[in-house]
Design a protein around this motif. Structure first.
Motif, PDB file in Angstrom:
ATOM      1  N   TYR A  36      -4.022   6.211  -6.268  1.00 31.82           N
ATOM      2  CA  TYR A  36      -3.644   5.350  -7.397  1.00 31.82           C
ATOM      3  C   TYR A  36      -4.633   4.193  -7.535  1.00 31.82           C
ATOM      4  CZ  TYR A  36      -0.972   2.040 -10.239  1.00 31.82           C
ATOM      5  OH  TYR A  36      -0.584   1.156 -11.215  1.00 31.82           O
ATOM      6  N   THR A  56      -1.040   8.925  -1.741  1.00 31.99           N
ATOM      7  CA  THR A  56      -0.624   8.663  -3.123  1.00 31.99           C
ATOM      8  C   THR A  56      -1.052   7.270  -3.569  1.00 31.99           C
ATOM      9  OG1 THR A  56       1.301  10.120  -2.882  1.00 31.99           O
ATOM     10  CG2 THR A  56       1.332   8.540  -4.703  1.00 31.99           C
ATOM     11  N   LEU A  57      -0.812   6.277  -2.708  1.00 32.77           N
ATOM     12  CA  LEU A  57      -1.197   4.907  -3.043  1.00 32.77           C
ATOM     13  C   LEU A  57      -2.712   4.769  -3.113  1.00 32.77           C
ATOM     14  CD1 LEU A  57       1.296   2.858  -0.826  1.00 32.77           C
ATOM     15  CD2 LEU A  57       1.474   3.380  -3.262  1.00 32.77           C
ATOM     16  N   PRO A  60      -0.516  -1.049  -6.692  1.00 31.28           N
ATOM     17  CA  PRO A  60       0.795  -0.701  -7.278  1.00 31.28           C
ATOM     18  C   PRO A  60       1.886  -1.607  -6.706  1.00 31.28           C
ATOM     19  CG  PRO A  60       0.258   0.826  -5.529  1.00 31.28           C
ATOM     20  CD  PRO A  60      -0.910  -0.112  -5.637  1.00 31.28           C
ATOM     21  N   ASP A 100      -1.840   5.776   2.906  1.00 30.93           N
ATOM     22  CA  ASP A 100      -0.954   6.592   2.072  1.00 30.93           C
ATOM     23  C   ASP A 100      -1.772   7.268   0.971  1.00 30.93           C
ATOM     24  OD1 ASP A 100       0.835   7.091  -0.350  1.00 30.93           O
ATOM     25  OD2 ASP A 100       2.338   6.523   1.133  1.00 30.93           O
ATOM     26  N   ARG A 116       8.535  -1.611  -2.008  1.00 33.13           N
ATOM     27  CA  ARG A 116       9.509  -0.741  -1.344  1.00 33.13           C
ATOM     28  C   ARG A 116       9.099  -0.381   0.083  1.00 33.13           C
ATOM     29  NH1 ARG A 116       9.706   1.829  -6.660  1.00 33.13           N
ATOM     30  NH2 ARG A 116       8.278   3.457  -5.936  1.00 33.13           N
ATOM     31  N   LYS A 164       4.904  -2.623  -7.596  1.00 44.24           N
ATOM     32  CA  LYS A 164       6.295  -2.160  -7.536  1.00 44.24           C
ATOM     33  C   LYS A 164       6.506  -1.175  -6.389  1.00 44.24           C
ATOM     34  CE  LYS A 164       7.446  -2.824 -12.422  1.00 44.24           C
ATOM     35  NZ  LYS A 164       7.899  -2.164 -13.680  1.00 44.24           N
ATOM     36  N   LYS A 165       5.572  -0.269  -6.212  1.00 43.01           N
ATOM     37  CA  LYS A 165       5.696   0.710  -5.128  1.00 43.01           C
ATOM     38  C   LYS A 165       5.535   0.044  -3.765  1.00 43.01           C
ATOM     39  CE  LYS A 165       4.034   4.621  -7.884  1.00 43.01           C
ATOM     40  NZ  LYS A 165       2.995   5.676  -8.023  1.00 43.01           N
ATOM     41  N   LEU A 166       4.648  -0.932  -3.698  1.00 42.03           N
ATOM     42  CA  LEU A 166       4.422  -1.619  -2.427  1.00 42.03           C
ATOM     43  C   LEU A 166       5.641  -2.409  -1.979  1.00 42.03           C
ATOM     44  CD1 LEU A 166       0.745  -2.894  -2.866  1.00 42.03           C
ATOM     45  CD2 LEU A 166       1.561  -1.243  -1.175  1.00 42.03           C
TER      46      LEU A 166
END
Length: 241
Positions: free
Chosen positions: A191, A187-188, A199, A185, A205, A201-203
């Motif tokens: 980051y 974006t990830l 990340p 990904d 999801r 919190k994002k993971l």
């Protein structure tokens, strides 16, 4: 021009070579000094004997070749700098020995001439295989050294990693899965490369892994991520299984 110590601490060897090609003479001298053992090893592989750095002419030829490699190298060639430099050093030393008409054992880079000295095809095959295994072992060692240096940016040490790595196969596979999701990904990935942390919190999801598990295995996940996104051909093989 950037401070040479800053470049050495923050950048890969290939990036240091780019800085040298831009004219950083101080960094060039420091890299040559630091990699003299590497040069000696390459020369020794050709000569099949111990190389004395002060008394053997072949070592001087190797240093000249290493210097030349620094200014010829380009990442577009598709190999690491050390792999490229090794080829240049061995070729230059072989040329020197030929001109001096000395007795030596030809390294396996010149396969055709090596074959002429071996009458037994099985002997040739074994020699080539042994050379390849030795070369791969050396490359793995270099990758491990480079990984250790890169992990310092993430505040991870090998000693700590050995203590916190998942002990069970399913836990390791889960962590590897998460690392692959991050690497895939954009974006990830950006980051993590920027923040040097995952990340969570994002993971939560996008991966079927609990927050507690992510936090417990975060450094192991980061390590796998670094291997997946870096120039670690041999270490990647372990991840792929």
């Amino acid at each position: 021009m950037m401070n040479s110590q800053l470049v050495k601490d923050m950048y890969t060897l290939e990036e240091q070579i780019e800085e040298i090609q831009r004219g950083n003479q101080t960094l060039q001298n420091e890299v040559i000094m630091a990699y003299q053992p590497f040069v000696a090893r390459c020369v020794s592989d050709v000569c099949k004997r111990y190389i004395h750095q002060e008394h053997d002419d072949e070592f001087s030829i190797g240093l000249i070749a290493f210097h030349e490699a620094m200014h010829l190298y380009s990442e577009e060639k598709g190999s690491s700098f050390l792999a490229f430099a090794q080829v240049i050093i061995k070729r230059k030393v072989i040329d020197y020995i030929r001109k001096e008409k000395r007795q030596y054992i030809q390294p396996l880079l010149d396969v055709e001439e090596e074959d002429e000295h071996m009458e037994n095809p099985e002997e040739i095959s074994i020699a080539k295989k042994n050379y390849q295994l030795e070369e791969e072992a050396w490359q793995r060692k270099q990758e491990i050294l480079e990984l250790s240096k890169e992990l310092k940016q993430y505040k991870i040490s090998f000693q700590e990693l050995a203590e916190i790595s998942p002990k069970h196969q399913d836990a390791r596979e889960s962590a590897i899965f998460v690392a692959k999701q991050i690497a895939a990904d954009q974006t990830l990935r950006e980051y993590v490369l920027r923040k040097k942390r995952i990340p969570i919190k994002k993971l939560l999801r996008i991966v079927p892994v609990s927050k507690k598990t992510l936090e417990r295995n975060r450094k192991y996940i980061l390590t796998i991520f670094v291997v997946l996104t870096g120039d670690y051909m041999y270490l990647n093989e372990y991840i792929r299984g």
